[in-house]
Design a protein around this motif. Sequence first.
Motif, mmCIF file in Angstrom:
data_model
loop_
_atom_site.group_PDB
_atom_site.id
_atom_site.type_symbol
_atom_site.label_atom_id
_atom_site.label_comp_id
_atom_site.label_asym_id
_atom_site.label_seq_id
_atom_site.Cartn_x
_atom_site.Cartn_y
_atom_site.Cartn_z
ATOM 1 N N THR A 93 0.716 -1.212 0.055
ATOM 2 C CA THR A 93 -0.068 0.131 0.033
ATOM 3 C C THR A 93 1.027 1.078 0.065
ATOM 4 O O THR A 93 0.412 2.409 -0.223
ATOM 5 N N ASP A 94 2.172 1.260 0.491
ATOM 6 C CA ASP A 94 3.063 2.355 0.658
ATOM 7 C C ASP A 94 3.675 2.675 -0.822
ATOM 8 O O ASP A 94 3.603 3.758 -1.200
ATOM 9 N N ALA A 95 3.895 1.443 -1.543
ATOM 10 C CA ALA A 95 4.561 1.800 -2.923
ATOM 11 C C ALA A 95 4.521 0.782 -3.748
ATOM 12 O O ALA A 95 4.416 -0.625 -3.342
ATOM 13 N N THR A 96 4.614 0.737 -5.181
ATOM 14 C CA THR A 96 4.871 -0.384 -6.026
ATOM 15 C C THR A 96 6.249 -0.117 -6.641
ATOM 16 O O THR A 96 6.588 0.888 -6.991
ATOM 17 N N THR A 97 7.146 -1.014 -6.333
ATOM 18 C CA THR A 97 8.518 -0.920 -6.719
ATOM 19 C C THR A 97 8.848 -1.921 -8.031
ATOM 20 O O THR A 97 8.725 -3.355 -7.669
ATOM 21 N N GLU A 98 9.237 -1.264 -8.911
ATOM 22 C CA GLU A 98 9.601 -2.264 -10.119
ATOM 23 C C GLU A 98 11.133 -2.121 -10.311
ATOM 24 O O GLU A 98 11.555 -0.947 -10.515
ATOM 25 N N CYS A 99 11.883 -3.167 -10.149
ATOM 26 C CA CYS A 99 13.372 -3.499 -10.158
ATOM 27 C C CYS A 99 13.726 -4.218 -11.404
ATOM 28 O O CYS A 99 12.913 -5.126 -11.814
ATOM 29 N N ASP A 100 14.551 -3.469 -12.159
ATOM 30 C CA ASP A 100 15.266 -4.153 -13.503
ATOM 31 C C ASP A 100 16.537 -4.625 -12.840
ATOM 32 O O ASP A 100 17.394 -3.791 -12.513
ATOM 33 N N THR A 101 16.478 -6.103 -12.815
ATOM 34 C CA THR A 101 17.707 -6.691 -12.423
ATOM 35 C C THR A 101 18.579 -7.249 -13.658
ATOM 36 O O THR A 101 19.609 -7.958 -13.288
ATOM 37 N N ALA A 102 18.426 -7.004 -14.772
ATOM 38 C CA ALA A 102 19.101 -7.403 -15.708
ATOM 39 C C ALA A 102 20.425 -6.434 -16.136
ATOM 40 O O ALA A 102 21.227 -7.011 -17.026
ATOM 41 N N CYS A 108 15.387 0.217 -9.226
ATOM 42 C CA CYS A 108 14.374 0.249 -8.800
ATOM 43 C C CYS A 108 13.498 1.417 -8.820
ATOM 44 O O CYS A 108 13.959 2.354 -8.132
ATOM 45 N N THR A 109 12.371 1.400 -9.576
ATOM 46 C CA THR A 109 11.414 2.656 -9.611
ATOM 47 C C THR A 109 10.233 2.442 -8.643
ATOM 48 O O THR A 109 9.464 1.674 -8.790
ATOM 49 N N LEU A 110 10.068 3.387 -7.777
ATOM 50 C CA LEU A 110 8.677 3.520 -6.603
ATOM 51 C C LEU A 110 7.809 4.414 -7.338
ATOM 52 O O LEU A 110 8.103 5.512 -7.662
ATOM 53 N N SER A 111 6.461 3.804 -7.522
ATOM 54 C CA SER A 111 5.410 4.583 -7.556
ATOM 55 C C SER A 111 4.434 4.370 -6.519
ATOM 56 O O SER A 111 4.609 3.583 -5.692
ATOM 57 N N THR A 112 3.203 5.003 -6.738
ATOM 58 C CA THR A 112 2.287 4.884 -5.721
ATOM 59 C C THR A 112 1.566 3.658 -5.527
ATOM 60 O O THR A 112 1.335 2.836 -6.691
ATOM 61 N N GLY A 113 1.430 2.935 -4.604
ATOM 62 C CA GLY A 113 0.891 1.647 -4.460
ATOM 63 C C GLY A 113 -0.781 1.413 -4.607
ATOM 64 O O GLY A 113 -1.512 2.692 -4.648
ATOM 65 N N PRO A 114 -1.305 0.256 -5.098
ATOM 66 C CA PRO A 114 -2.679 0.189 -5.194
ATOM 67 C C PRO A 114 -3.336 -0.038 -3.986
ATOM 68 O O PRO A 114 -2.814 0.055 -2.741
ATOM 69 N N SER A 115 -4.790 0.411 -3.982
ATOM 70 C CA SER A 115 -5.684 0.368 -2.968
ATOM 71 C C SER A 115 -5.472 -0.969 -2.175
ATOM 72 O O SER A 115 -5.472 -1.909 -2.910
ATOM 73 N N PRO A 116 -5.495 -1.072 -0.992
ATOM 74 C CA PRO A 116 -5.377 -2.059 -0.130
ATOM 75 C C PRO A 116 -6.712 -3.164 -0.505
ATOM 76 O O PRO A 116 -6.670 -4.269 -0.068
ATOM 77 N N SER A 117 -7.686 -2.502 -1.012
ATOM 78 C CA SER A 117 -8.938 -3.534 -0.907
ATOM 79 C C SER A 117 -9.051 -4.108 -2.389
ATOM 80 O O SER A 117 -10.170 -4.517 -2.399
ATOM 81 N N THR A 118 -8.293 -3.812 -3.439
ATOM 82 C CA THR A 118 -8.139 -4.394 -4.632
ATOM 83 C C THR A 118 -6.976 -4.902 -5.124
ATOM 84 O O THR A 118 -5.977 -4.849 -4.569
ATOM 85 N N GLN A 119 -7.255 -5.928 -6.220
ATOM 86 C CA GLN A 119 -6.163 -6.545 -6.499
ATOM 87 C C GLN A 119 -5.268 -5.399 -7.548
ATOM 88 O O GLN A 119 -5.907 -4.703 -8.209
#
Length: 236
Positions: A93-102, A108-119
């Motif tokens: 819920t704090d963040a969506t963290t997408e990491c490119d490990t290639a 790692c790029t952090l963006s706003t996390g999703p609502s805790p009540s939804t997929q």
Amino acid sequence: MRAPGKLAHRTTAVAAAATLLLTTGCQSIADAGQTIQPADLVNELASRLDQASALTYSADYQLVGGASARIVQAQNPQRTAYDYPGGKLIVSTDATTECDTATARPVCTLSTGPSPSTQPEPELFTDANDGGLIAPAVVIALLTATALDPAAVVAQNDTTIAGRHATCVRVSQVQTAAASRFDACVTTEGALGSFAGVVDGQAVEIAISRYSDTADETAFELPAGARSVDRRPGSA
């Protein structure tokens, strides 16, 4: 990081009255002595996957070619980590963290996390899908689209995967999803047991090799030496 969009036409998981007769002869998940319509069957598996967001677990997956991936989920706070060849995704819920490990030094790029009540939206998992790991949220969308498609054909069987009982469906002739045919198994607990299919042109085949009812906390750490870029509103 690849911009999402390949999955834009996927039907999202929505509540729907499933009255479609897709095929016959399937057994009920809940009661083997009763019959169940395939639309109800795939909706029930989608619901089982969705409700599993409340579970704590670590699941290791075997991928095509001997590669491996992992999904780890924990609660309080709710968070899920997806490790796959070439990348890592951490959703909370704090963040969506997408990491490119290639690359030599992961980014790692952090963006706003999703609502805790939804997929999370299926589009979030485009890179994971390209890396060979399909996320439960994507399978939920595929199952839901199957239930809404009157042309779809569904067959059921039960199996055991990594010592866990699982209900499986073989789906074909789907016209309204990102995969026209696929096999998916969901364990009794609600974890994704296995999946095989071509999703948005990308062949994906995974199966659980090990499952634990505990969460490995190290899964929520950034890769060693990673550089982070915070794109959340208000970040410095």
